[in-house]
Write a protein that holds these residues in place. Structure first.
Motif, PDB file in Angstrom:
ATOM      1  N   GLN A   1       0.802  -1.229   0.000  1.00 21.65           N
ATOM      2  CA  GLN A   1       0.000   0.000   0.000  1.00 21.65           C
ATOM      3  C   GLN A   1       0.835   1.280   0.000  1.00 21.65           C
ATOM      4  N   GLU A   2       1.993   1.235   0.620  1.00 22.81           N
ATOM      5  CA  GLU A   2       2.781   2.466   0.717  1.00 22.81           C
ATOM      6  C   GLU A   2       4.255   2.196   0.469  1.00 22.81           C
ATOM      7  N   TYR A   3       5.024   3.240   0.615  1.00 22.49           N
ATOM      8  CA  TYR A   3       6.483   3.284   0.502  1.00 22.49           C
ATOM      9  C   TYR A   3       7.138   2.005   1.049  1.00 22.49           C
TER      10      TYR A   3
ATOM     11  N   ALA B   1       5.636   1.390   4.673  1.00 28.34           N
ATOM     12  CA  ALA B   1       5.289   2.470   5.595  1.00 28.34           C
ATOM     13  C   ALA B   1       3.842   2.378   6.061  1.00 28.34           C
TER      14      ALA B   1
ATOM     15  N   GLU C   1      -1.036   0.962   9.670  1.00 26.50           N
ATOM     16  CA  GLU C   1      -0.840   2.413   9.643  1.00 26.50           C
ATOM     17  C   GLU C   1       0.359   2.856  10.475  1.00 26.50           C
ATOM     18  N   GLN C   2       1.116   1.898  11.001  1.00 24.34           N
ATOM     19  CA  GLN C   2       2.332   2.226  11.732  1.00 24.34           C
ATOM     20  C   GLN C   2       3.503   1.702  10.911  1.00 24.34           C
ATOM     21  N   PRO C   3       4.293   2.595  10.333  1.00 29.46           N
ATOM     22  CA  PRO C   3       5.351   2.158   9.427  1.00 29.46           C
ATOM     23  C   PRO C   3       6.329   1.162  10.057  1.00 29.46           C
TER      24      PRO C   3
ATOM     25  N   SER D   1       8.945   3.892  -3.677  1.00 28.65           N
ATOM     26  CA  SER D   1       8.136   4.736  -2.804  1.00 28.65           C
ATOM     27  C   SER D   1       6.647   4.549  -3.083  1.00 28.65           C
ATOM     28  N   GLY D   2       6.322   3.931  -4.215  1.00 28.12           N
ATOM     29  CA  GLY D   2       4.923   3.657  -4.520  1.00 28.12           C
ATOM     30  C   GLY D   2       4.445   2.300  -4.033  1.00 28.12           C
ATOM     31  N   GLY D   3       5.298   1.582  -3.308  1.00 30.34           N
ATOM     32  CA  GLY D   3       4.878   0.321  -2.717  1.00 30.34           C
ATOM     33  C   GLY D   3       5.132  -0.907  -3.577  1.00 30.34           C
TER      34      GLY D   3
ATOM     35  N   ARG E   1       7.695   9.486   4.340  1.00 34.45           N
ATOM     36  CA  ARG E   1       7.438   8.221   3.654  1.00 34.45           C
ATOM     37  C   ARG E   1       5.954   7.907   3.567  1.00 34.45           C
ATOM     38  N   ARG E   2       5.183   8.522   4.416  1.00 34.29           N
ATOM     39  CA  ARG E   2       3.774   8.144   4.436  1.00 34.29           C
ATOM     40  C   ARG E   2       3.023   8.849   3.326  1.00 34.29           C
ATOM     41  N   ARG E   3       2.210   8.078   2.669  1.00 31.39           N
ATOM     42  CA  ARG E   3       1.466   8.649   1.552  1.00 31.39           C
ATOM     43  C   ARG E   3       0.485   9.698   2.063  1.00 31.39           C
TER      44      ARG E   3
END
Lengths: 340, 320
Positions: free
Chosen positions: A20-22, A38, A58-60, A325-327, B85-87
């Protein structure tokens, strides 16, 4: 753009996983690998079978590492917890009160060191108990690395590095008038390289009181990698990422180090890694480009990885992994006919 | 990723109890639709301020203290690097340098570190002053530095002192820091537009110096902190000026907190603008001089025990 040499041949690009994220880290073992994001996700695989170890929290997850034997996988998270998996089972959750930003496994025992604020805890994972807690004192811990063969643990931060050998003794201190943000032991354990905020690289030889200081970097030295192979130099090569540059340092016969700049990136270089048992170097930048350097010298291939930044790299014996960075977790393998 | 938008950063300073938390709460509750991340540089008063910060759509991160540049830089990069880093990132960052901390290292980090420079835009240093209690703290090095670094100064708790005294106080502060905008406030009540989006560190806005100040030659010099400004109609020699600034910052950089300039170099059609903190500065060629514009150089220094005559003499050597 510099001309490309023949060879390389990493042509099969595959988006191996989409998180989903970085992507905060990709790591490999002989059997497979793992990646973290992330958004808090952790995935791992053996062969091509993919497993989701942790879904979005939601916690990197800031750091991820396999134990030396590949049996355990540890992830440090911004929720202040370290989670350790064994055979896809979550076996230990360790709670600390701050972000877990760095972790490192002992070279042979199932012992894990991780940082939380200015402390480092060392855990015996097999026994599920703490072995010691170390205080870096001067600042938050910016990096840590366990010696590749021995028991020494190096911890970096404001004013350099401290190296513990015996938990009850004072650490060996290499004091610098700056902060050290990246450290790496050479694979033979003879040298420790320090990447610093003041645009220097410092190399310490164990037992030698006088470290080498390398200058002339275009920015802070943000990432380091050592070659496993020693030839043609008298020590392994050091690869450094600094601003848009990749700089290779080789030890010469006179005992000094000589550096050369590899030009090919247009944007900031985020990650570099030597291929195991080879002098091939991979470097990845903010514009999503990966460069492969033959013998740490000649640009042999440019892999257009992604429209987004490449944030992490890892080599498997059969392929190269990159996180973006786009997952995306992207895998390049050698195409059979393109090799040569 | 050059196209990424830079995120504005506000550095909030002020002595203990001056009203920083009140202001922070206002920023958090009134910045509607914006996601504000707050970094609190904990310095001694653990937790207290923290509990007073109201919940909005914000997140609060604690730095592991420190008042030395490299350590602050390490922590800022660590925290901000993680945040970026967080979207679902954030629209604005507020760094509170709590209590006694000198804002210098935080501000310098934005000049030095390439990652922070690329991704963040230092918007303004906002200093909150307790109008009554500052009278007892003039001697404090930190109070002086917080005033010297400020782009915006809130003279807070104005209800506690008589109007005439407030006027004197305001003048005294302005004489120390000629570049700052000084606003009297009550419960940190100020239009947030005056403190957010100021872009005081943007080179394009570097030169909005009060012309009154530039032409005024006498200031109170009882203060340790003072401002010195020049204007010069005659064009400058670029090489000479570079050499002079270089030597000046090398010797006196520790005592020079902020400086800004817009320069008219001989043989150049464009304005040259620059600004800096301590030994660090950046500058660039700006737009061309307009035909209807007075082609003059302007330069302002804010520092400790600055010798106006010595600076003026040095500057005088740089004429083309």
């Amino acid at each position: 753009m510099p001309s490309l040499s023949k060879g390389g041949g990493f042509r099969d690009r595959q988006v191996f996983a989409q998180l989903q994220e970085y992507i905060t880290q990709v790591v490999c073992t002989d059997q497979g690998g793992a990646a973290s994001s992330a958004a808090g996700e952790v995935i791992c695989w053996r062969g091509s079978e993919l497993h989701l170890l942790q879904s979005i929290t939601e916690q990197p997850v800031d750091c991820l590492a396999f134990s030396a034997d590949g049996q355990y996988l540890a992830a440090g998270c911004q929720d202040g917890r370290v989670r350790v998996w064994h055979d896809l089972d979550l076996v230990i959750t360790i709670e600390a009160d701050q972000w877990i930003e760095h972790l490192s496994w002992h070279s042979s025992r199932p012992e894990l060191a991780f940082s939380s604020g200015h402390y480092v805890q060392v855990w015996d994972v097999a026994q599920d108990q703490v072995i010691t807690t170390l205080d870096f004192v001067e600042s938050s811990v910016l990096d840590l690395a366990w010696h590749p063969v021995g028991d020494r643990l190096a911890i970096a931060g404001y004013q350099g590095v401290k190296i513990w050998q015996d938990w009850d003794d004072d650490p060996h201190v290499l004091a610098l008038p700056t902060s050290t943000q990246a450290i790496a032991w050479s694979p033979d354990g003879k040298y420790l390289a320090l990447g610093n905020f003041d645009n220097t690289l410092v190399v310490m030889e164990w037992g030698n009181p006088d470290p080498w200081i390398m200058r002339g970097f275009p920015g802070k030295v943000r990432a380091l990698t050592w070659s496993q192979i020693i030839k043609p130099a008298t020590a392994p090569l050091i690869g450094c990422a600094s601003a848009e540059g990749v700089v290779i340092w080789a030890k010469d016969k006179d005992g000094g180090w000589a550096g050369h700049l590899l030009e090919g990136h247009i944007e900031k270089v985020n990650a570099i890694a030597f291929q195991p048992a080879s002098l091939r170097l991979a470097s990845a930048s903010d514009d999503g480009q990966i460069c492969l350097w033959q013998k740490a010298k000649k640009l042999e291939q440019i892999l257009p990885a992604s429209p987004e930044a490449v944030t992490s790299l890892a080599w498997h014996k059969d392929y190269l992994l990159a996180g973006t960075s786009g997952g995306e977790v992207i895998k390049w393998s050698k195409s059979t006919q393109g090799f040569g | 990723m050059v196209s990424l938008q830079q995120i504005p950063v506000t550095v909030l300073t002020g002595y203990l109890g001056a009203g920083k938390t009140t202001l922070l709460n206002r920023i958090l509750t009134e910045s509607h639709g914006q996601k504000v991340a707050v970094i609190i540089n904990e310095f001694g008063e653990v937790g207290i301020d923290h509990q007073l910060v109201v919940g909005a759509d914000e997140e609060i991160f604690e730095m592991n203290n420190g008042c030395i540049c490299c350590r602050v830089r390490g922590d800022l990069i660590r925290i901000i690097g993680n945040l970026l880093r967080r979207r679902r990132g954030f629209d604005r960052l507020v760094i509170e340098t709590t209590g006694l901390a000198d804002p210098g290292p935080v501000v310098q980090t934005f000049f030095v570190d390439e990652d922070l420079r690329d991704r963040l835009l230092l918007d303004a240093v906002v200093t909150v002053v307790d109008a009554k209690h500052i009278q007892r703290h003039w001697e404090s090095k930190e109070v002086q530095e917080q005033l010297a670094f400020a782009d915006v100064i809130l003279l807070n708790k104005t209800d506690l002192i008589p109007g005439a005294e407030l006027e004197l106080l305001s003048q005294r502060i302005q004489s120390m820091n000629a570049l700052a905008k000084v606003y009297p406030t009550h419960y940190a009540g100020i239009d947030l537009g005056q403190i957010l989006g100021v872009e005081a560190f943007s080179l394009d806005r570097a030169l909005e110096i009060d012309p009154e100040f530039l032409h005024e030659h006498h200031h109170h010099h009882e203060e340790d902190i003072n401002s010195v400004a020049f204007t010069e109609l005659q064009p400058l020699d670029e090489l000479k000026l570079n050499r002079w600034i270089g030597e000046l910052l090398e010797v006196q950089g520790g005592d020079i907190f902020r400086f800004k300039g817009i320069l008219n170099f001989a043989g150049q059609e464009e304005r040259f603008v620059f600004q800096g903190v301590h030994m660090l500065f950046n500058g660039k060629r700006d737009r061309a001089w307009q035909p209807d514009e007075v082609r003059q150089s302007q330069l302002v220094f804010i520092g400790r025990n600055l010798d106006a005559q010595q600076l003026r003499d040095g500057f005088g050597q740089c004429l083309a």
